[in-house]
Design a protein around this motif. Sequence first.
Motif, PDB file in Angstrom:
ATOM      1  N   ALA B 642     -94.654 120.645  73.271  1.00 45.34           N
ATOM      2  CA  ALA B 642     -94.605 120.250  71.869  1.00 45.34           C
ATOM      3  C   ALA B 642     -95.646 119.173  71.592  1.00 45.34           C
ATOM      4  O   ALA B 642     -96.356 119.216  70.587  1.00 45.34           O
ATOM      5  CB  ALA B 642     -93.212 119.740  71.521  1.00 45.34           C
ATOM      6  N   GLN B 643     -95.750 118.220  72.567  1.00 43.03           N
ATOM      7  CA  GLN B 643     -96.719 117.146  72.378  1.00 43.03           C
ATOM      8  C   GLN B 643     -98.127 117.708  72.338  1.00 43.03           C
ATOM      9  O   GLN B 643     -98.953 117.305  71.509  1.00 43.03           O
ATOM     10  CB  GLN B 643     -96.600 116.137  73.508  1.00 43.03           C
ATOM     11  CG  GLN B 643     -95.471 115.139  73.279  1.00 43.03           C
ATOM     12  CD  GLN B 643     -95.253 114.246  74.472  1.00 43.03           C
ATOM     13  OE1 GLN B 643     -95.904 114.406  75.493  1.00 43.03           O
ATOM     14  NE2 GLN B 643     -94.336 113.317  74.334  1.00 43.03           N
ATOM     15  N   SER B 644     -98.391 118.655  73.248  1.00 43.91           N
ATOM     16  CA  SER B 644     -99.740 119.197  73.295  1.00 43.91           C
ATOM     17  C   SER B 644    -100.032 119.995  72.033  1.00 43.91           C
ATOM     18  O   SER B 644    -101.124 119.937  71.478  1.00 43.91           O
ATOM     19  CB  SER B 644     -99.912 120.018  74.566  1.00 43.91           C
ATOM     20  OG  SER B 644    -100.368 121.290  74.279  1.00 43.91           O
ATOM     21  N   ALA B 645     -99.010 120.737  71.566  1.00 40.22           N
ATOM     22  CA  ALA B 645     -99.186 121.479  70.319  1.00 40.22           C
ATOM     23  C   ALA B 645     -99.438 120.517  69.165  1.00 40.22           C
ATOM     24  O   ALA B 645    -100.308 120.731  68.317  1.00 40.22           O
ATOM     25  CB  ALA B 645     -97.946 122.324  70.029  1.00 40.22           C
ATOM     26  N   GLU B 646     -98.683 119.409  69.211  1.00 37.45           N
ATOM     27  CA  GLU B 646     -98.834 118.389  68.170  1.00 37.45           C
ATOM     28  C   GLU B 646    -100.261 117.840  68.179  1.00 37.45           C
ATOM     29  O   GLU B 646    -100.903 117.703  67.143  1.00 37.45           O
ATOM     30  CB  GLU B 646     -97.827 117.266  68.450  1.00 37.45           C
ATOM     31  CG  GLU B 646     -97.887 116.095  67.485  1.00 37.45           C
ATOM     32  CD  GLU B 646     -97.217 116.432  66.166  1.00 37.45           C
ATOM     33  OE1 GLU B 646     -96.211 117.151  66.204  1.00 37.45           O
ATOM     34  OE2 GLU B 646     -97.721 115.988  65.121  1.00 37.45           O
ATOM     35  N   LEU B 647    -100.735 117.563  69.411  1.00 32.07           N
ATOM     36  CA  LEU B 647    -102.082 117.012  69.547  1.00 32.07           C
ATOM     37  C   LEU B 647    -103.126 117.975  69.001  1.00 32.07           C
ATOM     38  O   LEU B 647    -104.022 117.580  68.248  1.00 32.07           O
ATOM     39  CB  LEU B 647    -102.381 116.730  71.010  1.00 32.07           C
ATOM     40  CG  LEU B 647    -101.914 115.369  71.514  1.00 32.07           C
ATOM     41  CD1 LEU B 647    -102.188 115.235  72.993  1.00 32.07           C
ATOM     42  CD2 LEU B 647    -102.639 114.276  70.736  1.00 32.07           C
ATOM     43  N   SER B 648    -102.990 119.255  69.397  1.00 34.01           N
ATOM     44  CA  SER B 648    -104.020 120.200  68.949  1.00 34.01           C
ATOM     45  C   SER B 648    -103.926 120.398  67.444  1.00 34.01           C
ATOM     46  O   SER B 648    -104.932 120.614  66.774  1.00 34.01           O
ATOM     47  CB  SER B 648    -103.899 121.533  69.699  1.00 34.01           C
ATOM     48  OG  SER B 648    -102.700 122.166  69.362  1.00 34.01           O
ATOM     49  N   ARG B 649    -102.667 120.272  66.929  1.00 39.64           N
ATOM     50  CA  ARG B 649    -102.525 120.387  65.479  1.00 39.64           C
ATOM     51  C   ARG B 649    -103.235 119.217  64.789  1.00 39.64           C
ATOM     52  O   ARG B 649    -103.983 119.393  63.837  1.00 39.64           O
ATOM     53  CB  ARG B 649    -101.034 120.413  65.106  1.00 39.64           C
ATOM     54  CG  ARG B 649    -100.780 120.947  63.724  1.00 39.64           C
ATOM     55  CD  ARG B 649     -99.346 121.424  63.519  1.00 39.64           C
ATOM     56  NE  ARG B 649     -98.368 120.437  63.883  1.00 39.64           N
ATOM     57  CZ  ARG B 649     -97.451 120.593  64.819  1.00 39.64           C
ATOM     58  NH1 ARG B 649     -97.406 121.700  65.507  1.00 39.64           N
ATOM     59  NH2 ARG B 649     -96.578 119.651  65.098  1.00 39.64           N
ATOM     60  N   THR B 650    -103.003 118.034  65.356  1.00 33.70           N
ATOM     61  CA  THR B 650    -103.648 116.850  64.792  1.00 33.70           C
ATOM     62  C   THR B 650    -105.163 116.991  64.858  1.00 33.70           C
ATOM     63  O   THR B 650    -105.880 116.672  63.904  1.00 33.70           O
ATOM     64  CB  THR B 650    -103.211 115.599  65.566  1.00 33.70           C
ATOM     65  OG1 THR B 650    -101.799 115.614  65.671  1.00 33.70           O
ATOM     66  CG2 THR B 650    -103.658 114.338  64.859  1.00 33.70           C
ATOM     67  N   ALA B 651    -105.620 117.471  66.037  1.00 32.65           N
ATOM     68  CA  ALA B 651    -107.072 117.630  66.195  1.00 32.65           C
ATOM     69  C   ALA B 651    -107.625 118.592  65.157  1.00 32.65           C
ATOM     70  O   ALA B 651    -108.673 118.348  64.554  1.00 32.65           O
ATOM     71  CB  ALA B 651    -107.385 118.158  67.599  1.00 32.65           C
ATOM     72  N   ARG B 652    -106.868 119.698  64.942  1.00 27.20           N
ATOM     73  CA  ARG B 652    -107.332 120.671  63.967  1.00 27.20           C
ATOM     74  C   ARG B 652    -107.358 120.059  62.570  1.00 27.20           C
ATOM     75  O   ARG B 652    -108.319 120.224  61.820  1.00 27.20           O
ATOM     76  CB  ARG B 652    -106.415 121.899  63.985  1.00 27.20           C
ATOM     77  CG  ARG B 652    -107.042 123.116  63.340  1.00 27.20           C
ATOM     78  CD  ARG B 652    -106.177 124.357  63.503  1.00 27.20           C
ATOM     79  NE  ARG B 652    -104.862 124.155  62.939  1.00 27.20           N
ATOM     80  CZ  ARG B 652    -103.731 124.220  63.641  1.00 27.20           C
ATOM     81  NH1 ARG B 652    -103.772 124.466  64.926  1.00 27.20           N
ATOM     82  NH2 ARG B 652    -102.568 124.046  63.055  1.00 27.20           N
ATOM     83  N   GLN B 653    -106.289 119.280  62.292  1.00 29.88           N
ATOM     84  CA  GLN B 653    -106.245 118.629  60.972  1.00 29.88           C
ATOM     85  C   GLN B 653    -107.427 117.688  60.807  1.00 29.88           C
ATOM     86  O   GLN B 653    -108.058 117.625  59.742  1.00 29.88           O
ATOM     87  CB  GLN B 653    -104.936 117.861  60.812  1.00 29.88           C
ATOM     88  CG  GLN B 653    -103.760 118.772  60.470  1.00 29.88           C
ATOM     89  CD  GLN B 653    -102.438 118.062  60.569  1.00 29.88           C
ATOM     90  OE1 GLN B 653    -102.372 116.928  61.054  1.00 29.88           O
ATOM     91  NE2 GLN B 653    -101.390 118.711  60.123  1.00 29.88           N
ATOM     92  N   LEU B 654    -107.717 116.949  61.895  1.00 28.53           N
ATOM     93  CA  LEU B 654    -108.842 116.014  61.823  1.00 28.53           C
ATOM     94  C   LEU B 654    -110.147 116.760  61.594  1.00 28.53           C
ATOM     95  O   LEU B 654    -110.979 116.341  60.780  1.00 28.53           O
ATOM     96  CB  LEU B 654    -108.934 115.208  63.120  1.00 28.53           C
ATOM     97  CG  LEU B 654    -108.007 114.004  63.186  1.00 28.53           C
ATOM     98  CD1 LEU B 654    -108.087 113.352  64.557  1.00 28.53           C
ATOM     99  CD2 LEU B 654    -108.399 112.993  62.103  1.00 28.53           C
ATOM    100  N   ARG B 655    -110.309 117.883  62.353  1.00 31.94           N
ATOM    101  CA  ARG B 655    -111.532 118.670  62.181  1.00 31.94           C
ATOM    102  C   ARG B 655    -111.645 119.166  60.743  1.00 31.94           C
ATOM    103  O   ARG B 655    -112.705 119.086  60.124  1.00 31.94           O
ATOM    104  CB  ARG B 655    -111.529 119.867  63.144  1.00 31.94           C
ATOM    105  CG  ARG B 655    -112.131 119.581  64.497  1.00 31.94           C
ATOM    106  CD  ARG B 655    -112.494 120.882  65.220  1.00 31.94           C
ATOM    107  NE  ARG B 655    -111.410 121.833  65.264  1.00 31.94           N
ATOM    108  CZ  ARG B 655    -110.430 121.805  66.158  1.00 31.94           C
ATOM    109  NH1 ARG B 655    -110.404 120.861  67.077  1.00 31.94           N
ATOM    110  NH2 ARG B 655    -109.479 122.707  66.149  1.00 31.94           N
TER     111      ARG B 655
END
Lengths: 122, 894
Positions: B642-655
């Motif tokens: 979940a944390q990793s998914a959260e991170l990649s989601r955040t990264a995508r949002q940032l991108r």
Amino acid sequence: MPKHVLLIEDEPNIIEAISFILSRDGWTVNTHSNGTTAVDTVHARRPDVLILDVMLPGKSGYDILRELREHPETEGLPVLMLTARGQTKDREMAERAGVNAFMAKPFSNSEMLEMVRSLSTP
Amino acid sequence: MTTLNTLVAVCLGYVLFLFVVAFMAERSALRGNGRWLRSPLVYTLSLSIYCTAWTFYGAVGSAARTGFEYLTIYLGPSLVMIGWWWVLRKLVRIGRTQRITSVADLISSRYGKSNLLAIGVTILAVVGTTPYIALQLQSVTLSFQVFGTPAPAADALHDYTALWVAVGLAVFTVIFGTRNLDANERHHGVVMAIAVEAVVKLTALLAVGVFVVWGLSGGLSETLARIDASPLGHWQMEGGRWAGITLLSAAAFLCLPRMFQVLVVESDDETHLRTASWAFPLYLMLMSLFVVPIAVVGLDLMPAGSNPDLFVLTVPLSQGQEGLALLSFLGGFSSATSMVIVAAIALSTMVSNHIVMPIWLRFTGGGASVSGDVRHVVLVSRRLSIAGVVGLGYVYYAVSGGGTALATIGLVSFAGLAQVLPAMLGGIFWRGATRVGAFAGLTAGFGIWLYTLFLPSFGSGMILPDALMQNGLFGLGWLRPYALFGIEGMDPVLHTLFWSMAFNLGAFFLASLVSFPSPLERLQGAQFVNIFQHSGAASSWSGGVVQSEDLMIMAQRILGAREAQALFAREAERQGHPGALPETSPDFLEALERELAGSVGAATAHAMVGQIVGGMSVSVEDLMAVADETAQMMEYSSRLEAQSAELSRTARQLREANAKLTRLSVQKDAFLSQISHELRTPMTSIRAFSEILRDGSALGPEDQAKYATIIQDEAIRLTRLLDDLLDLSVLENGQVSLNLRQGLLCDVLDRAEAAALAYTDGPRLQINRDRKAETLVLNTDLDRLSQVFINLISNADKYCDAAQPELDIRVVQTAESLVIDFIDNGSGVSVEARDVIFEKFARVSDGQAGGAGLGLAISRQIVTRLGGAITYLTGQKGAAFRVIVPQGMALAAQ
């Protein structure tokens, strides 16, 4: 023999002003206001100095200049570029396209005249 | 005459013999070659602890007093063994698979590991068993007295007989009952000693019986004639009491802690039950065979007033058969000691596991891990518990003075422990039974037993005052202990059995029905009730070497070959035989489990070792613990995921945000560049012509006027551009406030037409309107709407390329909205340009018309704010724009 200037510009008032200034100094001035047919006009008129606006209907001044520089007959043609978008970026683009002189609008009449004069004497 | 000293010597010798038997048995069990220890015969004989001194001595006494009633005591267990073997099988299976250590543990495990229930059952067991232990001490003391009465010097000794016996038994029990903390709580030595004692007491009783029948009565027929002649022959069976006591003894057989200990806990193999189911009733039959003859002969021979409980001793003695009397004494002694030993072990397990250890763990705050330290504490607590239980029995004996008849104490005890029966049977046969139900039933039954039987059994006035016995609690007649709810004249034991069982069962069922079991309870309930579906046939312990090899294989898989071999070698060396595989001693298993736990978790390690050692199936507790560990791991990993998914989601949002910012930045640059161009262009003309005019000596007046006009026009253009920019900015930011007014559409169009064409040179554009359709009352921001119309009309004026430019303005009123179309007769807007004409600076025409390309952008903003829309209308010849205003803002003119 009077020197020949070709002015490619689409603003009627600016055409009138530049024509007046250069004519008064003894230049023969031809004008053209369409970007698309500008290169042909240059080849046809064979001016001593070309004054080129950047924002033209149909084709930008940069594109016109690049085309001229690719052609052996016009690769050494002295070109003064005038632009209303006076940012550094625009100057750099003009220089990359092979411009001889660059002036931002609005310009001082005398400076513009001096610039054309200096361009015409090799 | 056998002196007390010889008696003491015989006793000590006998105890020593038992020590040796127990010790040998332990030794062979430890070596793993004691298969004979686990024979069905030993199991059956160990069950004989049911026959205590009470049955050994008391049966004859009972027969002498009440005839054949003593048979009920044998009948109950026989019926259970023969008719209820399937109940026993289920109990044994549950006991093995769930690793049950006592009755309390069984009840607690079944009802969701409730320690409260365990404590309740433990207290019940201690209270119920203490008089029984006292009874054994009393019987031993009495039997000593039989031999020792003439010797006054022995007074001091026999006063302390009970004490010495108690101490001796406690020591024996401590030595053999707590030698090790076997995971299975089995005590091979003790069981063996008990089996030997069972043989001794049967032999003794049979010997006395044979002596009485053939030695004293002169044969079988004479004996029968004697029985007929005695009052015993005229004994009438009292149906209720007969049935009641049979039931009671049957219940006690299942519930007595010591019976549970030998039946279930010490059971090695449930197939032994098959043998025991016929052999044990046979044993009981043999035990009861000569009871009546001995009683009858005793009544005949012994002087009136002599204690019939001691006929087994006194009859041979009176005939000078000292050897036989001694054997008989040893039989009684065996009965007493075996009962005390097993009861002490069973009770100490309960007290230690359910009372002492929880308290100790709470005070030390230690975890439940079985470290060496905890093992030590458990052993100490067991030992103290044994001493405590035996001590309590002695205190009871000393306080009660041993006055009451033996049989009565036995029945009191039976009735108390029978209270466990509903919770026990309900628990293994009824999934609906709940912890609350078990607790309610036990409490109700125990309370009634305490009040109506146990406390009164001390004798009137001892604990319960006379007044209470006579008049009932609080003077309420229906609360008299012996006549509860007004039922009088009933036998006290039956009275108690009836009421306590009625309330026990009632409370158990009612509370079970109205309460909901916890998940653990539900699971355990299913495990207990459906034990035969959940576990394979329980196999017995397999040999130690095989286990070690299996353990080695498993350990290698988990720890890796080198580590496992090192561990095993280390353990073997510690056990004193380096080079071999270590024996599966508890210490070794513990060490192995600890080692494995480091790799696979404590619960899994425990389950794995448990599976191999003793071949027991994994208990629910183990499975649940394994499941817990697995669940924890899964939860942890899913948390990581979940944390990793959260991170990649955040990264995508940032991108995305970054891309958006970049886009916005590019747009802003383009816009600024656009504005710069639009501003600089008029300024260029203004500057150039103002400089020309300044040094314009050679200019004619017309030129001067012309250039001045250009300067003025460009200045106006500049002003208009700035106005438009500000207007657009305000509209886009939504800061505009609408000035809603009522007005006629035709008036708005009139004003717009006038304003749009004001600066053109003469009315070049012809505008065609339908004034009738335009007679509509609008309720909107009339000035803003007018601004849109001005823009559209002046665009037509500027860009319509027809020779005779015309603009049609058509008004259509629909149900929802008011539609105003502006259609000119020019060549229209090119298809590709239609998408962008509403964007800022989207000037698409080649011609110079003075606009900065903001008009349509502004118009769109305005119409949107007014709740309508502006679109390019396709399918027309010329340029066509449609303005839609919501109907709510248009009212038909009056």
